[in-house]
Design a protein around this motif. Sequence first.
Motif, mmCIF file in Angstrom:
data_model
loop_
_atom_site.group_PDB
_atom_site.id
_atom_site.type_symbol
_atom_site.label_atom_id
_atom_site.label_comp_id
_atom_site.label_asym_id
_atom_site.label_seq_id
_atom_site.Cartn_x
_atom_site.Cartn_y
_atom_site.Cartn_z
ATOM 1 N N VAL A 146 -38.750 77.785 8.881
ATOM 2 C CA VAL A 146 -39.221 77.576 7.511
ATOM 3 C C VAL A 146 -40.753 77.460 7.498
ATOM 4 O O VAL A 146 -41.441 78.029 6.646
ATOM 5 C CB VAL A 146 -38.560 76.337 6.902
ATOM 6 C CG1 VAL A 146 -39.211 75.982 5.562
ATOM 7 C CG2 VAL A 146 -37.066 76.566 6.696
ATOM 8 N N ASN A 147 -41.285 76.682 8.483
ATOM 9 C CA ASN A 147 -42.746 76.542 8.556
ATOM 10 C C ASN A 147 -43.417 77.881 8.837
ATOM 11 O O ASN A 147 -44.467 78.209 8.271
ATOM 12 C CB ASN A 147 -43.124 75.546 9.654
ATOM 13 C CG ASN A 147 -42.707 74.120 9.305
ATOM 14 O OD1 ASN A 147 -42.688 73.751 8.125
ATOM 15 N ND2 ASN A 147 -42.355 73.319 10.303
ATOM 16 N N ILE A 148 -42.784 78.659 9.743
ATOM 17 C CA ILE A 148 -43.351 79.984 10.048
ATOM 18 C C ILE A 148 -43.336 80.861 8.807
ATOM 19 O O ILE A 148 -44.274 81.630 8.549
ATOM 20 C CB ILE A 148 -42.575 80.623 11.215
ATOM 21 C CG1 ILE A 148 -42.899 79.885 12.511
ATOM 22 C CG2 ILE A 148 -42.933 82.104 11.366
ATOM 23 C CD1 ILE A 148 -42.060 80.311 13.690
ATOM 24 N N ASN A 149 -42.251 80.744 8.016
ATOM 25 C CA ASN A 149 -42.193 81.511 6.769
ATOM 26 C C ASN A 149 -43.332 81.144 5.829
ATOM 27 O O ASN A 149 -43.948 82.009 5.185
ATOM 28 C CB ASN A 149 -40.846 81.296 6.076
ATOM 29 C CG ASN A 149 -39.729 82.106 6.728
ATOM 30 O OD1 ASN A 149 -40.001 83.175 7.264
ATOM 31 N ND2 ASN A 149 -38.521 81.601 6.706
ATOM 32 N N LYS A 150 -43.600 79.821 5.740
ATOM 33 C CA LYS A 150 -44.701 79.386 4.889
ATOM 34 C C LYS A 150 -46.038 79.949 5.403
ATOM 35 O O LYS A 150 -46.876 80.415 4.624
ATOM 36 C CB LYS A 150 -44.766 77.859 4.837
ATOM 37 C CG LYS A 150 -43.610 77.234 4.067
ATOM 38 C CD LYS A 150 -43.731 75.713 4.034
ATOM 39 C CE LYS A 150 -42.565 75.072 3.265
ATOM 40 N NZ LYS A 150 -42.668 73.593 3.242
ATOM 41 N N GLN A 151 -46.193 79.869 6.760
ATOM 42 C CA GLN A 151 -47.428 80.425 7.322
ATOM 43 C C GLN A 151 -47.542 81.920 7.048
ATOM 44 O O GLN A 151 -48.624 82.445 6.736
ATOM 45 C CB GLN A 151 -47.485 80.178 8.832
ATOM 46 C CG GLN A 151 -47.661 78.704 9.197
ATOM 47 C CD GLN A 151 -47.663 78.497 10.701
ATOM 48 O OE1 GLN A 151 -47.524 79.450 11.449
ATOM 49 N NE2 GLN A 151 -47.807 77.244 11.127
ATOM 50 N N LEU A 152 -46.396 82.604 7.154
ATOM 51 C CA LEU A 152 -46.408 84.035 6.884
ATOM 52 C C LEU A 152 -46.755 84.328 5.433
ATOM 53 O O LEU A 152 -47.475 85.280 5.125
ATOM 54 C CB LEU A 152 -45.054 84.651 7.239
ATOM 55 C CG LEU A 152 -44.741 84.731 8.734
ATOM 56 C CD1 LEU A 152 -43.330 85.240 8.947
ATOM 57 C CD2 LEU A 152 -45.727 85.645 9.437
ATOM 58 N N GLN A 153 -46.232 83.499 4.509
ATOM 59 C CA GLN A 153 -46.572 83.687 3.097
ATOM 60 C C GLN A 153 -48.065 83.455 2.860
ATOM 61 O O GLN A 153 -48.718 84.215 2.132
ATOM 62 C CB GLN A 153 -45.745 82.727 2.236
ATOM 63 C CG GLN A 153 -44.265 83.095 2.160
ATOM 64 C CD GLN A 153 -43.458 82.081 1.369
ATOM 65 O OE1 GLN A 153 -44.000 81.069 0.924
ATOM 66 N NE2 GLN A 153 -42.163 82.350 1.205
ATOM 67 N N ASN A 154 -48.585 82.362 3.498
ATOM 68 C CA ASN A 154 -50.029 82.110 3.364
ATOM 69 C C ASN A 154 -50.846 83.262 3.946
ATOM 70 O O ASN A 154 -51.869 83.689 3.384
ATOM 71 C CB ASN A 154 -50.403 80.799 4.056
ATOM 72 C CG ASN A 154 -49.803 79.587 3.370
ATOM 73 O OD1 ASN A 154 -49.595 79.605 2.146
ATOM 74 N ND2 ASN A 154 -49.519 78.529 4.124
ATOM 75 N N THR A 155 -50.344 83.757 5.104
ATOM 76 C CA THR A 155 -51.052 84.886 5.734
ATOM 77 C C THR A 155 -51.012 86.113 4.841
ATOM 78 O O THR A 155 -51.997 86.852 4.692
ATOM 79 C CB THR A 155 -50.413 85.195 7.088
ATOM 80 O OG1 THR A 155 -50.470 84.029 7.909
ATOM 81 C CG2 THR A 155 -51.172 86.326 7.789
ATOM 82 N N GLU A 156 -49.866 86.350 4.224
ATOM 83 C CA GLU A 156 -49.744 87.491 3.331
ATOM 84 C C GLU A 156 -50.688 87.361 2.133
ATOM 85 O O GLU A 156 -51.316 88.328 1.700
ATOM 86 C CB GLU A 156 -48.302 87.626 2.851
ATOM 87 C CG GLU A 156 -48.040 88.894 2.042
ATOM 88 C CD GLU A 156 -46.571 89.044 1.709
ATOM 89 O OE1 GLU A 156 -46.240 90.005 1.000
ATOM 90 O OE2 GLU A 156 -45.789 88.206 2.146
ATOM 91 N N THR A 157 -50.805 86.107 1.619
ATOM 92 C CA THR A 157 -51.738 85.868 0.505
ATOM 93 C C THR A 157 -53.181 86.155 0.939
ATOM 94 O O THR A 157 -53.952 86.792 0.215
ATOM 95 C CB THR A 157 -51.620 84.408 0.028
ATOM 96 O OG1 THR A 157 -50.264 84.167 -0.376
ATOM 97 C CG2 THR A 157 -52.543 84.160 -1.151
ATOM 98 N N LYS A 158 -53.513 85.670 2.156
ATOM 99 C CA LYS A 158 -54.857 85.938 2.672
ATOM 100 C C LYS A 158 -55.079 87.438 2.855
ATOM 101 O O LYS A 158 -56.174 87.950 2.581
ATOM 102 C CB LYS A 158 -55.075 85.221 3.996
ATOM 103 C CG LYS A 158 -55.198 83.702 3.855
ATOM 104 C CD LYS A 158 -55.454 83.060 5.193
ATOM 105 C CE LYS A 158 -55.606 81.549 5.067
ATOM 106 N NZ LYS A 158 -55.857 80.904 6.380
ATOM 107 N N PHE A 159 -54.031 88.133 3.328
ATOM 108 C CA PHE A 159 -54.159 89.580 3.485
ATOM 109 C C PHE A 159 -54.433 90.266 2.155
ATOM 110 O O PHE A 159 -55.263 91.182 2.050
ATOM 111 C CB PHE A 159 -52.890 90.161 4.105
ATOM 112 C CG PHE A 159 -52.846 90.005 5.595
ATOM 113 C CD1 PHE A 159 -54.005 90.043 6.344
ATOM 114 C CD2 PHE A 159 -51.648 89.824 6.254
ATOM 115 C CE1 PHE A 159 -53.969 89.919 7.719
ATOM 116 C CE2 PHE A 159 -51.609 89.690 7.630
ATOM 117 C CZ PHE A 159 -52.768 89.728 8.368
#
Length: 482
Positions: free
Chosen positions: A267-280
């Motif tokens: 779940v935490n990795i998913n959140k990080q991935l979402q944040n990363t996607e937003t940054k992208f």
Amino acid sequence: MLSRLGLVFLFVVQTNSLSNLTDDKTQTTTTFIRHLLNQETLIRMALDRKVNDLVNSMTAMENKMVTTKMEIAALRHENSALKAELQVQSNVTTLLSDKLKTTINSLKQSQDSQRELSFAVLSLQAFQKNMSLDADAKRVIQINTQQLQDAKREIVTINKQLQNTETKFETNNQQLQSATMEIAALRHENSALKAELQVQSNVTTHLSDKLKTTINSLKQSQDSQRELLSAVSSLQAFQKIMSLDADAKRVIQINTQQLQDAKREIVNINKQLQNTETKFETNNQQLQSATMEIAALRHENSALKAELQVQSNVTTLLSDTLKTTINSLKQSQDSQRELLFAVSSLQAFQKNMSLDADTSIGFTTRLYPAIYSNSSSIIRGGTILYNGGNAYNGTVFTCPSPGLYLFQVSLNTNTKYGSIDIYKNSQWLTRAYSGMEPQYNGASVSAAVWLDVGDQVYLVSDGQASSLYVSGISVFTGVKMN
């Protein structure tokens, strides 16, 4: 793909466990859980690698963004420098244009002076053909000589101005050459910047493609995570069905706890991935803005290059005009030198003529036979034997050029106490006295005197006698000594 195989394996084991309730249930369950944990570990490692790759890509992209911003700032500074250079070039062009106008006006004035000098030369040449000059012609010659001297001084001044102008033209030409070389260097630098911008655009395109690939991988990873969660839920349901012994239950509890930790970590990795996607997405928008700004800078650079080309053409035209003007000035200087040589020759000729005329200045006249009853009467001349320079008008000698003069009078009279005085202007110089006898007697006297132009010398009866008879053999002579 591995998660799907794990899910298939889970369903197969579950089916076997439900159909065969034997003594090896605990061992089978443990093996299944171990396989499941291995699958979860592999998935976690894959996710960690992807997250690390994304972090590295983000770091590289941020570095590229910083580099791109620095290059954009450099391009803006370069554009400002180009604009300043264009302004300087425009000022130089305006200055050259003004100097061209000034030079052309000076050239016109020089041509006017040349025409005046040519006219003066023609006049002097005509003067050479007519050598018989009277006093008025000599005064004209003196005036012309003064005008020629003034013209010569003016020509010398114009030559100095032309030399100064030519020096300024050479300096401006060097400045133009320096500006041309600097413009060439700016063009080369702009070409290098365009190449660098092209490389930057390629890197940006590559990063964008890599972002898209990474996002697709993240979506696939999310699908795998959903499948893993489904497998965990199935395992939890299987745990409720299976009647396990205490050791198996402890192992299952431990494994269940690990699975729940893994779930939270996912779940935490998913959140990080979402944040990363937003940054992208944000970085992608920034890259698009940077690309648009680079395109605008390229357009502005193209406009500046076109303006520089126009300015270069104008500068070349002005340089050609300057060269043509300098050649015209040189030709004008040659003509002026020729005219100055002609003027010098004519002045030397005038000087020789003046010397010849000065050495020939003089007169000799017989006095007019008459009785002068007035004591202050001016004695008139009669037959003029010689009148070099036409300075004697029959009564008064008027000095045409300064110098030392010698005057002599020979009186023949039968008047008692007869005498004649020589005057310079109103100044008495000397007297010729014939004596006390009332018979024809002779008397003579001389006087050397310095005269300036316009001074007058003449004879006057002295007034000792009531009247004075002057015979026709009396003579009055004057000559310039030097």
